[in-house]
Design a protein around this motif. Structure first.
Motif, PDB file in Angstrom:
ATOM      1  N   ASN A   1       0.823  -1.212   0.000  1.00 39.53           N
ATOM      2  CA  ASN A   1       0.000   0.000   0.000  1.00 39.53           C
ATOM      3  C   ASN A   1       0.856   1.259   0.000  1.00 39.53           C
ATOM      4  O   ASN A   1       0.577   2.216  -0.735  1.00 39.53           O
ATOM      5  CB  ASN A   1      -0.949   0.013   1.204  1.00 39.53           C
ATOM      6  N   ASP A   2       1.911   1.268   0.801  1.00 38.28           N
ATOM      7  CA  ASP A   2       2.818   2.427   0.845  1.00 38.28           C
ATOM      8  C   ASP A   2       3.496   2.638  -0.508  1.00 38.28           C
ATOM      9  O   ASP A   2       3.599   3.773  -1.000  1.00 38.28           O
ATOM     10  CB  ASP A   2       3.863   2.261   1.951  1.00 38.28           C
ATOM     11  N   GLN A   3       3.963   1.540  -1.120  1.00 37.98           N
ATOM     12  CA  GLN A   3       4.639   1.641  -2.420  1.00 37.98           C
ATOM     13  C   GLN A   3       3.671   2.100  -3.507  1.00 37.98           C
ATOM     14  O   GLN A   3       4.034   2.893  -4.381  1.00 37.98           O
ATOM     15  CB  GLN A   3       5.274   0.294  -2.803  1.00 37.98           C
TER      16      GLN A   3
ATOM     17  N   HIS B   1       1.092   3.991  -3.074  1.00 35.89           N
ATOM     18  CA  HIS B   1       0.839   5.415  -2.841  1.00 35.89           C
ATOM     19  C   HIS B   1       1.964   6.263  -3.425  1.00 35.89           C
ATOM     20  O   HIS B   1       1.709   7.310  -4.025  1.00 35.89           O
ATOM     21  CB  HIS B   1       0.660   5.686  -1.342  1.00 35.89           C
ATOM     22  N   GLN B   2       3.200   5.796  -3.288  1.00 35.62           N
ATOM     23  CA  GLN B   2       4.339   6.536  -3.842  1.00 35.62           C
ATOM     24  C   GLN B   2       4.342   6.471  -5.369  1.00 35.62           C
ATOM     25  O   GLN B   2       4.642   7.457  -6.040  1.00 35.62           O
ATOM     26  CB  GLN B   2       5.657   5.984  -3.299  1.00 35.62           C
TER      27      GLN B   2
ATOM     28  N   LEU C   1       1.698   5.456  -7.622  1.00 32.47           N
ATOM     29  CA  LEU C   1       0.488   5.812  -8.350  1.00 32.47           C
ATOM     30  C   LEU C   1      -0.345   6.907  -7.680  1.00 32.47           C
ATOM     31  O   LEU C   1      -1.277   7.426  -8.285  1.00 32.47           O
ATOM     32  CB  LEU C   1      -0.403   4.577  -8.545  1.00 32.47           C
ATOM     33  N   GLY C   2      -0.029   7.158  -6.433  1.00 33.63           N
ATOM     34  CA  GLY C   2      -0.812   8.156  -5.722  1.00 33.63           C
ATOM     35  C   GLY C   2      -2.111   7.580  -5.166  1.00 33.63           C
ATOM     36  O   GLY C   2      -2.990   8.324  -4.760  1.00 33.63           O
ATOM     37  N   LEU C   3      -2.263   6.276  -5.165  1.00 37.59           N
ATOM     38  CA  LEU C   3      -3.445   5.664  -4.575  1.00 37.59           C
ATOM     39  C   LEU C   3      -3.020   4.473  -3.727  1.00 37.59           C
ATOM     40  O   LEU C   3      -2.007   3.833  -3.981  1.00 37.59           O
ATOM     41  CB  LEU C   3      -4.442   5.232  -5.663  1.00 37.59           C
ATOM     42  N   SER C   4      -3.819   4.206  -2.715  1.00 36.46           N
ATOM     43  CA  SER C   4      -3.525   3.089  -1.826  1.00 36.46           C
ATOM     44  C   SER C   4      -4.849   2.388  -1.543  1.00 36.46           C
ATOM     45  O   SER C   4      -5.751   2.986  -0.972  1.00 36.46           O
ATOM     46  CB  SER C   4      -2.897   3.604  -0.531  1.00 36.46           C
TER      47      SER C   4
END
Length: 145
Positions: free
Chosen positions: A9-11, A13-14, A16-19
């Protein structure tokens, strides 16, 4: 796998900007079904959901390396078959021994180990009249029926 899912989830977010929990589970499941990191990247590319960039390749390689690999468990019947084949192979290496003409047959060991068996024979009495009577009429005990 909670910490792995959090890391994904963290990766995401970095990158694609979504988690999203379900996207993370999808990526983890796809990585588990993949045979190698390039296979995982190919599967991601086939879905058409992510553009494969250098950062996505690094993420995919790292994710595939973090996935616990399933141990190949051998079935019990397969193990028995493998052991039987190994035993057959081992048995084929054995050969029969030739009997040498010079060798003498081995003596069997005595069951009494040094003890001699004695025969207890009753000596006949000196009087001939009694011994003649014994010889002529054998005495038998009557059997109870």
């Amino acid at each position: 796998m909670g910490s792995l899912e959090k890391w994904v989830n963290d990766q995401l977010h970095q990158l694609l900007g979504l988690s999203d929990k379900y996207v993370a589970q999808f990526l983890i499941g796809t990585a588990q079904r993949s045979n190698s990191a390039p296979d995982f990247i190919q599967r991601l590319e086939n879905t058409g959901t992510i553009d494969i960039t250098q950062s996505v390749r690094l993420f995919a390689n790292e994710l595939w390396a973090k996935i616990p690999k399933k141990q190949q468990v051998e079935k019990a019947s397969r193990a028995v078959e493998r052991e039987a084949l190994a035993m057959q192979q081992k048995n084929r290496t054995y050969t029969l021994l030739e009997d040498s003409e010079e060798s003498e047959p081995e003596e069997k060991p005595s069951r009494h180990k040094g003890k001699t068996k004695r025969r207890h024979i009753r000596k006949k009495k000196a009087s001939s009249s009694e011994s003649d009577a014994d010889e002529k009429t054998p005495t038998k005990k009557p059997r109870n029926v």
